[in-house]
Design an enzyme around this catalytic site. Structure first.
Site, PDB file in Angstrom:
ATOM      1  N   ASP A 172      -9.813   0.162 -25.731  1.00 26.55           N
ATOM      2  CA  ASP A 172     -10.784   0.255 -24.658  1.00 26.55           C
ATOM      3  C   ASP A 172     -10.986   1.700 -24.269  1.00 26.55           C
ATOM      4  OD1 ASP A 172     -11.592  -2.414 -24.149  1.00 26.55           O
ATOM      5  OD2 ASP A 172      -9.543  -2.800 -23.487  1.00 26.55           O
ATOM      6  N   PRO A 230       0.816  -1.220   0.000  1.00 26.12           N
ATOM      7  CA  PRO A 230       0.000   0.000   0.000  1.00 26.12           C
ATOM      8  C   PRO A 230       0.851   1.272   0.000  1.00 26.12           C
ATOM      9  CG  PRO A 230      -0.723  -1.516   1.734  1.00 26.12           C
ATOM     10  CD  PRO A 230       0.556  -2.066   1.172  1.00 26.12           C
ATOM     11  N   GLU A 283       3.526  -8.452   8.512  1.00 27.03           N
ATOM     12  CA  GLU A 283       3.731  -6.997   8.573  1.00 27.03           C
ATOM     13  C   GLU A 283       4.620  -6.515   7.436  1.00 27.03           C
ATOM     14  OE1 GLU A 283       1.769  -5.614  10.868  1.00 27.03           O
ATOM     15  OE2 GLU A 283       1.294  -7.695  11.366  1.00 27.03           O
ATOM     16  N   ARG A 314      -2.837  -7.670 -20.757  1.00 25.30           N
ATOM     17  CA  ARG A 314      -3.768  -7.202 -21.786  1.00 25.30           C
ATOM     18  C   ARG A 314      -3.081  -6.326 -22.835  1.00 25.30           C
ATOM     19  NH1 ARG A 314      -7.291  -4.038 -20.997  1.00 25.30           N
ATOM     20  NH2 ARG A 314      -9.134  -4.834 -22.029  1.00 25.30           N
TER      21      ARG A 314
HETATM   22  N1  4HQ Z   1      -0.682  -5.571   0.987  1.00 19.25           N
HETATM   23  N2  4HQ Z   1      -1.500  -3.000  -2.900  1.00 19.25           N
HETATM   24  C1  4HQ Z   1       0.290  -5.973   3.218  1.00 19.25           C
HETATM   25  C2  4HQ Z   1      -1.552  -4.692   0.338  1.00 19.25           C
HETATM   26  C3  4HQ Z   1      -1.295  -4.193  -1.034  1.00 19.25           C
HETATM   27  C4  4HQ Z   1      -2.040  -3.186  -1.686  1.00 19.25           C
HETATM   28  C5  4HQ Z   1       0.473  -6.241   0.388  1.00 19.25           C
HETATM   29  C6  4HQ Z   1      -0.953  -5.943   2.379  1.00 19.25           C
HETATM   30  C7  4HQ Z   1       1.691  -6.274   1.304  1.00 19.25           C
HETATM   31  C8  4HQ Z   1       2.499  -6.907   3.476  1.00 19.25           C
HETATM   32  N3  4HQ Z   1      -0.362  -4.563  -1.900  1.00 19.25           N
HETATM   33  N4  4HQ Z   1       1.333  -6.778   2.619  1.00 19.25           N
HETATM   34  N5  4HQ Z   1      -3.075  -2.490  -1.216  1.00 19.25           N
HETATM   35  O1  4HQ Z   1      -2.534  -4.300   0.918  1.00 19.25           O
HETATM   36  O2  4HQ Z   1      -0.491  -3.849  -3.023  1.00 19.25           O
END
Ligand code: 4HQ
Length: 269
Positions: free
Chosen positions: A170, A90, A117, A155
């Site tokens: 698209d 994230p 984590e 794609r």
């Molecule tokens: N995670 N976009 C936590 C995500 C995520 C997201 C992946 C959760 C990595 C450790 N990855 N782990 N949103 O939520 O890519």
């Protein structure tokens, strides 16, 4: 111009069905894309193949250890000359259609999927070229994010969508949402297909579709209209939409109650 994806994960079996079915499954069969999963656990040198440990400084949960990930990445890289390593998190750059297009020009992507984590910071420092997020929400691991990335990137690879279609056609490519689509029956529980789509008048159909795409975008995603490059005709259509009293969906005179009972086949062949 085939593309290779190596996925580093603790749960390789998660990938088999999503990447084995339908369009992606066929792309793999045709050799247009190559996908391999690597179990990070296989690269642990510890007895019981430990891959995580408690965080230094204390706190909740576990952190993925650097050594197994380092060894897994180095093993994959030793078999490829130019690789780009992506960590799904994230905290990464927001994934979108432009980023998918850019990644589709690479020949080899290594996708690192974290659990718990996340990974020891030194993995990022030493091995990760780019961090990507698929959206502002928290997943239980990076696996689903990696699948989303592979799907959207694939794609763009010529042949994946079939010879007569390209991802660039698209409508999202034009920064507009798609117009409404209909197929048989003409009348479903009193809700009819817009008459223009049965007219056989191709310029009228194109104009209707463009207007409905503009209407839907104006209602649902006005932010996209600012980036779209709109023609003079588009601007006229938008003014009509903005000045009309309807609710921004296909008007009820068109898609709502049927003007008269009818049962017709599409005449667009
Ligand atoms: N995670 N976009 C936590 C995500 C995520 C997201 C992946 C959760 C990595 C450790 N990855 N782990 N949103 O939520 O890519």
């Amino acid at each position: 111009m085939r593309m290779r994806f190596d996925i580093l994960t603790l749960f390789p079996s998660m990938f088999s069905s999503p990447l084995g079915e339908s369009i992606l499954g066929r792309a793999v069969e045709k050799g247009l894309i190559q996908i391999q999963t690597i179990n990070i656990r296989d690269f642990s040198l510890e007895k019981h193949q430990v891959v995580d440990d408690a965080p230094y400084g204390g706190g909740q949960g576990m952190v993925m250890k650097v050594e197994p990930i380092a060894r897994a990445i180095e093993s994959v890289k030793s078999q490829n000359q130019s690789s780009r390593t992506i960590y799904l998190t994230p905290q990464g750059k927001p994934f979108n259609q432009d980023l998918a297009r850019r990644l589709s020009t690479q020949t080899h992507l290594i996708l690192l999927c974290g659990r718990y984590e996340g990974v020891d910071e030194r993995v990022r420092d030493l091995f990760v070229d780019e961090e990507i997020s698929i959206g502002d929400y928290v997943l239980t691991g990076g696996e689903l994010a990696a699948m989303v990335l592979i799907d959207a990137v694939s794609r763009f690879i010529p042949g994946v969508l079939g010879s007569d279609r390209s991802a660039e056609e698209d409508s999202f490519f034009n920064s507009l949402l798609e117009y409404p689509q209909y197929t048989r029956p003409f009348n479903f529980r009193g809700r009819c297909v817009p008459e223009v789509l049965l007219s056989g008048n191709h310029s009228a159909i194109s104009l209707w579709r463009r207007k409905e795409a503009l209407r839907r975008t104006w209602v649902r995603r006005p932010d996209l209209l600012e980036k779209a490059n709109l023609s003079g005709e588009d601007k006229t259509l938008l003014e009509e939409i903005e000045n009309s009293s309807d609710d921004g969906e296909v008007s009820s005179a068109d898609g709502g109650v049927c003007p008269r009972a009818k049962s017709q086949a599409p005449n667009n062949k």
